[in-house]
Design an enzyme around this catalytic site. Structure first.
Site, PDB file in Angstrom:
ATOM      1  N   THR A  17       0.811  -1.226   0.000  1.00  0.00           N
ATOM      2  CA  THR A  17       0.000   0.000   0.000  1.00  0.00           C
ATOM      3  C   THR A  17       0.837   1.264   0.000  1.00  0.00           C
ATOM      4  O   THR A  17       0.474   2.261  -0.632  1.00  0.00           O
ATOM      5  CB  THR A  17      -0.899   0.014   1.261  1.00  0.00           C
ATOM      6  OG1 THR A  17      -1.815  -1.062   1.155  1.00  0.00           O
ATOM      7  CG2 THR A  17      -1.681   1.306   1.400  1.00  0.00           C
ATOM      8  N   THR A  47       1.474  -4.807   4.054  1.00  0.00           N
ATOM      9  CA  THR A  47       1.240  -5.244   5.440  1.00  0.00           C
ATOM     10  C   THR A  47       0.607  -6.633   5.522  1.00  0.00           C
ATOM     11  O   THR A  47       0.757  -7.312   6.538  1.00  0.00           O
ATOM     12  CB  THR A  47       0.324  -4.244   6.175  1.00  0.00           C
ATOM     13  OG1 THR A  47      -0.924  -4.160   5.486  1.00  0.00           O
ATOM     14  CG2 THR A  47       0.956  -2.873   6.254  1.00  0.00           C
ATOM     15  N   THR A  85      -2.473 -21.802  18.578  1.00  0.00           N
ATOM     16  CA  THR A  85      -3.778 -21.402  19.092  1.00  0.00           C
ATOM     17  C   THR A  85      -4.414 -20.305  18.237  1.00  0.00           C
ATOM     18  O   THR A  85      -3.706 -19.485  17.644  1.00  0.00           O
ATOM     19  CB  THR A  85      -3.687 -20.927  20.554  1.00  0.00           C
ATOM     20  OG1 THR A  85      -4.996 -20.486  20.967  1.00  0.00           O
ATOM     21  CG2 THR A  85      -2.698 -19.787  20.741  1.00  0.00           C
ATOM     22  N   GLN A  86      -5.723 -20.303  18.228  1.00  0.00           N
ATOM     23  CA  GLN A  86      -6.463 -19.225  17.556  1.00  0.00           C
ATOM     24  C   GLN A  86      -6.524 -17.970  18.422  1.00  0.00           C
ATOM     25  O   GLN A  86      -6.900 -16.908  17.938  1.00  0.00           O
ATOM     26  CB  GLN A  86      -7.895 -19.695  17.249  1.00  0.00           C
ATOM     27  CG  GLN A  86      -7.924 -20.878  16.317  1.00  0.00           C
ATOM     28  CD  GLN A  86      -9.328 -21.420  16.093  1.00  0.00           C
ATOM     29  OE1 GLN A  86     -10.317 -20.703  16.159  1.00  0.00           O
ATOM     30  NE2 GLN A  86      -9.415 -22.711  15.817  1.00  0.00           N
ATOM     31  N   THR A 140       1.989  -9.756  14.473  1.00  0.00           N
ATOM     32  CA  THR A 140       0.921 -10.218  13.611  1.00  0.00           C
ATOM     33  C   THR A 140       0.116  -9.001  13.147  1.00  0.00           C
ATOM     34  O   THR A 140       0.037  -8.010  13.882  1.00  0.00           O
ATOM     35  CB  THR A 140       0.060 -11.249  14.409  1.00  0.00           C
ATOM     36  OG1 THR A 140      -0.737 -11.979  13.529  1.00  0.00           O
ATOM     37  CG2 THR A 140      -0.806 -10.627  15.470  1.00  0.00           C
ATOM     38  N   SER A 192       1.309  -7.623  -1.197  1.00  0.00           N
ATOM     39  CA  SER A 192       2.011  -8.712  -0.495  1.00  0.00           C
ATOM     40  C   SER A 192       1.173  -9.982  -0.388  1.00  0.00           C
ATOM     41  O   SER A 192       1.699 -11.037  -0.026  1.00  0.00           O
ATOM     42  CB  SER A 192       2.506  -8.253   0.870  1.00  0.00           C
ATOM     43  OG  SER A 192       1.444  -8.112   1.771  1.00  0.00           O
TER      44      SER A 192
END
Ligand code: ASP
Length: 351
Positions: free
Chosen positions: A14, A100, A286-287, A176, A69
Site C-alpha cells: 500500500t 502489510t 492457538t487461535q 501479527t 504482499s
C-alpha cells in the site's frame, strides 16, 4: 560524521500504491514505481536531510514486479534474503518496504533464513499510500531509516529482523497484522516492543536478542509441504482425512482452540495418528491472539500428547508456519525436528 550505508528493497504494498484510474479515487489500489514513491519523501533525496545532515548513503532496489504482499510466496523470501546477503558486508542496515498483509510472514521467514544476523533488517509499510494527505508512510519509513541507519543517529543497532510500524519496533517473528485500517497495524501479543519511537527513540535493550557469534550466512532451504488448518465447531474430519490419505504433507499446523484444545473424537485422533505414522510433523498453535498452547492443561489437549503432537507454545501463527517450513527444510531426523521446533531459535517463542 562517518558515512552510514542503508540498503532499501522496495517490494510493493500500500505504501507505494495509487488508484488504478487516477481520476477515480475508489478504483482498486495498484503499486507504483519507486520513482513515484520517493517523490513524496524529500528527506531521502541526495540533497535531503538524511544524506546532507546525517551522512546516510542509500542504495535502492525494486522488485521487477511490484507486488501486493498477498501475492508473495516463499520464493520471494529467498529473493529478499539473497538481495541482503549479496550486500551484507557493504551496508550498515537494511530496509524492506513491504505490504502489510504478509509482512509478519516474511519477517518470520527471514528471521529463520538469516544465520548470525548482526545488522538491522527492518520491514515497514503503511496503512495509507504515501501520496495520501494523512499518510502514515512517511513516519513509518523515517522511523525505519533511524533503526536501519542507527549509527548515524548515535543509536544502538538492533541486530534482528524487525517490523517498524506506528512508532513502535516489534520483533518480526513475534508480530501479527491486527488491523486493516488503524495506524497500529501490528501487535506483538506475547513479547514487548524492541523500541518505542516517540519524541525520542527508546530502545529496550533488555528485550533484544543476544549478539550473534559466527559469520553471517543465509540458509534458504524451506519445505513448502506444510499446511495450516483452523479448527471450528462443525469441522469434518473426513476433509482432513482425504489430505492425510494423499500423504503429501510433511508438516501439519493445527490452529486449535485456547491453550491447545481440540475435539477428542476417535475419528480425529485416528487421523492424526495416521499422519504421524506417515511421518508428518504435527504442531498445535492457538487461535487466541495472546497466551499460547499448553498441552495437558485440559483433558481436551492432553489426549494429543501421546500421539506426538508438538506444542507451539506462544508462537504466532506466522512464525509457526515459517519455523515449520525452515526446520523441515533442514532434512533432520524426526527427533531433531521435534527438538528444534520446541526450541527458541530466534527469539520467536517463550521458554
Ligand atoms: N494489500 C496490501 C499489501 O499487503 C496491504 C498493505 O500494504 O497494507 O500489499
Amino acid at each position: 560524521m562517518e558515512k552510514t550505508k542503508v540498503f532499501v528493497l522496495y517490494t510493493g504494498g500500500t505504501i507505494g500504491m495509487a488508484p488504478k484510474h487516477s481520476t477515480e479515487n475508489d478504483s482498486p489500489l495498484v503499486p507504483q514505481s519507486w520513482e513515484q514513491l520517493q517523490q513524496y519523501m524529500p528527506s531521502i533525496h541526495p540533497d535531503g536531510y538524511f544524506s546532507k545532515v546525517r551522512n546516510i548513503e542509500f542504495e535502492y532496489e525494486s522488485f521487477t514486479e511490484l507486488l501486493d504482499s498477498s501475492q508473495l510466496d516463499i520464493t520471494h523470501w529467498v529473493q529478499m534474503a539473497e538481495a541482503i546477503e549479496s550486500r551484507y558486508d557493504d551496508f550498515d542496515g537494511f530496509i524492506i518496504i513491504h505490504g502489510t498483509d504478509t509482512m509478519a510472514y516474511t519477517a518470520s521467514g527471514l528471521s529463520f533464513i538469516f544465520q548470525n544476523l548482526a545488522k538491522p533488517v527492518v520491514l515497514t509499510g503503511s496503512q495509507l499510500p504515501i501520496s495520501h494527505s494523512r499518510t502514515d508512510a512517511i513516519m513509518n519509513f523515517s522511523n525505519a531509516i533511524h533503526i536501519a541507519g542507527a549509527k548515524a543517529f548515535g543509536l544502538q543497532p538492533i541486530k534482528e529482523v524487525t517490523v517498524c510500524f506506528n512508532d513502535t519496533l516489534l520483533r518480526g517473528n513475534r508480530c501479527t497484522k491486527a488491523s486493516t485500517n488503524v495506524f497500529e497495524g501490528f501487535v506483538s501479543p506475547d513479547y514487548p516492543p524492541l523500541a518505542e519511537l516517540e519524541e525520542s527513540i527508546k530502545i529496550k535493550t533488555r528485550n533484544l536478542l543476544p549478539e550473534a557469534s559466527g559469520a553471517f550466512s543465509i540458509n534458504t532451504k524451506l519445505n513448502p509441504n506444510v499446511i495450516v488448518l483452523t479448527l471450528f465447531p462443525g469441522f469434518k474430519v473426513s476433509h482432513l482425512q482425504k489430505l492425510i490419505d494423499d500423504d503429501e504433507i510433511d508438516g501439519l499446523i493445527i490452529k486449535t482452540y485456547g491453550s491447545g484444545n481440540a475435539p477428542c473424537t476417535a475419528e480425529f485422533i485416528d487421523c492424526l495418528q495416521q499422519a504421524k505414522r506417515q511421518g508428518t510433523t504435527i504442531l498445535f498453535t492457538t487461535q487466541s491472539l495472546q497466551g499460547g498452547v499448553k498441552l495437558g492443561k485440559y483433558a481436551a489437549s492432553d489426549v494429543f500428547r501421546p500421539i506426538g503432537v508438538i506444542s507451539g507454545g506462544d508462537l504466532t501463527n506466522e512464525a509457526a508456519l515459517a519455523k515449520m517450513m525452515w526446520v523441515l527444510g533442514q532434512n533432520l531426523q524426526t527427533k531433531e525436528v521435534e527438538i528444534q521446533l520446541q526450541s527458541d531459535l530466534r527469539g520467536e517463542v517463550s521458554s
